[in-house]
Design a protein around this motif. Structure first.
Motif, short mmCIF file in Angstrom:
data_model
loop_
_atom_site.label_atom_id
_atom_site.label_comp_id
_atom_site.label_asym_id
_atom_site.label_seq_id
_atom_site.Cartn_x
_atom_site.Cartn_y
_atom_site.Cartn_z
N UNK A 1 28.25 -9.95 3.97
CA UNK A 1 27.32 -11.07 4.12
C UNK A 1 28.06 -12.39 4.32
N UNK A 2 29.15 -12.60 3.57
CA UNK A 2 29.91 -13.83 3.72
C UNK A 2 30.48 -13.97 5.13
N UNK A 3 30.86 -12.84 5.72
CA UNK A 3 31.39 -12.84 7.08
C UNK A 3 30.36 -13.36 8.07
N UNK A 4 29.10 -12.95 7.91
CA UNK A 4 28.03 -13.41 8.80
C UNK A 4 27.83 -14.92 8.66
N UNK A 5 27.88 -15.44 7.44
CA UNK A 5 27.72 -16.88 7.23
C UNK A 5 28.83 -17.65 7.93
N UNK A 6 30.05 -17.15 7.86
CA UNK A 6 31.17 -17.81 8.52
C UNK A 6 30.98 -17.78 10.03
N UNK A 7 30.53 -16.65 10.56
CA UNK A 7 30.32 -16.53 11.99
C UNK A 7 29.22 -17.47 12.48
N UNK A 8 28.24 -17.74 11.65
CA UNK A 8 27.14 -18.64 12.02
C UNK A 8 27.51 -20.11 11.82
N UNK A 9 28.68 -20.38 11.28
CA UNK A 9 29.10 -21.76 11.06
C UNK A 9 28.60 -22.34 9.76
N UNK A 10 28.14 -21.52 8.84
CA UNK A 10 27.66 -22.00 7.55
C UNK A 10 28.80 -21.84 6.54
N UNK A 11 29.22 -22.97 5.96
CA UNK A 11 30.30 -22.95 4.98
C UNK A 11 29.72 -22.92 3.57
N UNK A 12 30.46 -22.33 2.64
CA UNK A 12 30.05 -22.43 1.24
C UNK A 12 30.11 -23.90 0.81
N UNK A 13 29.25 -24.30 -0.10
CA UNK A 13 29.17 -25.69 -0.55
C UNK A 13 30.53 -26.21 -1.02
N UNK A 14 31.30 -25.37 -1.70
CA UNK A 14 32.59 -25.78 -2.24
C UNK A 14 33.60 -26.14 -1.14
N UNK A 15 33.40 -25.68 0.07
CA UNK A 15 34.32 -25.96 1.17
C UNK A 15 33.92 -27.18 1.99
N UNK A 16 32.78 -27.79 1.70
CA UNK A 16 32.33 -28.95 2.46
C UNK A 16 33.11 -30.20 2.07
N UNK A 17 33.37 -31.06 3.05
CA UNK A 17 34.05 -32.34 2.82
C UNK A 17 33.19 -33.45 3.43
#
Length: 52
Positions: free
Chosen positions: A1-17
């Motif tokens: 599931x995490x792989x799909x989020x990365x492919x869609x351009x959705x980052x986990x909140x902790x990785x946002x700047x």
């Protein structure tokens, strides 16, 4: 599931700047954050910030 989020351009909140539109808009929507946020990198005092 995490792989799909990365492919869609959705980052986990902790990785946002502040470079991410989502976080930047959240910071800029809080009036008490805008002035200090801009004064830091500009190294200048800002007298007033107006919302347009």
């Amino acid at each position: 599931m995490d792989n799909k989020k990365t492919l869609l351009g959705i980052k986990p909140f902790q990785e946002l700047t502040l470079c991410d539109d989502f976080i930047f808009s959240k910071v800029m929507r809080q009036p008490e954050n805008v002035k200090p946020f801009l004064e830091g990198p500009l190294q200048k005092k800002i007298a007033r910030v107006s919302k347009i």
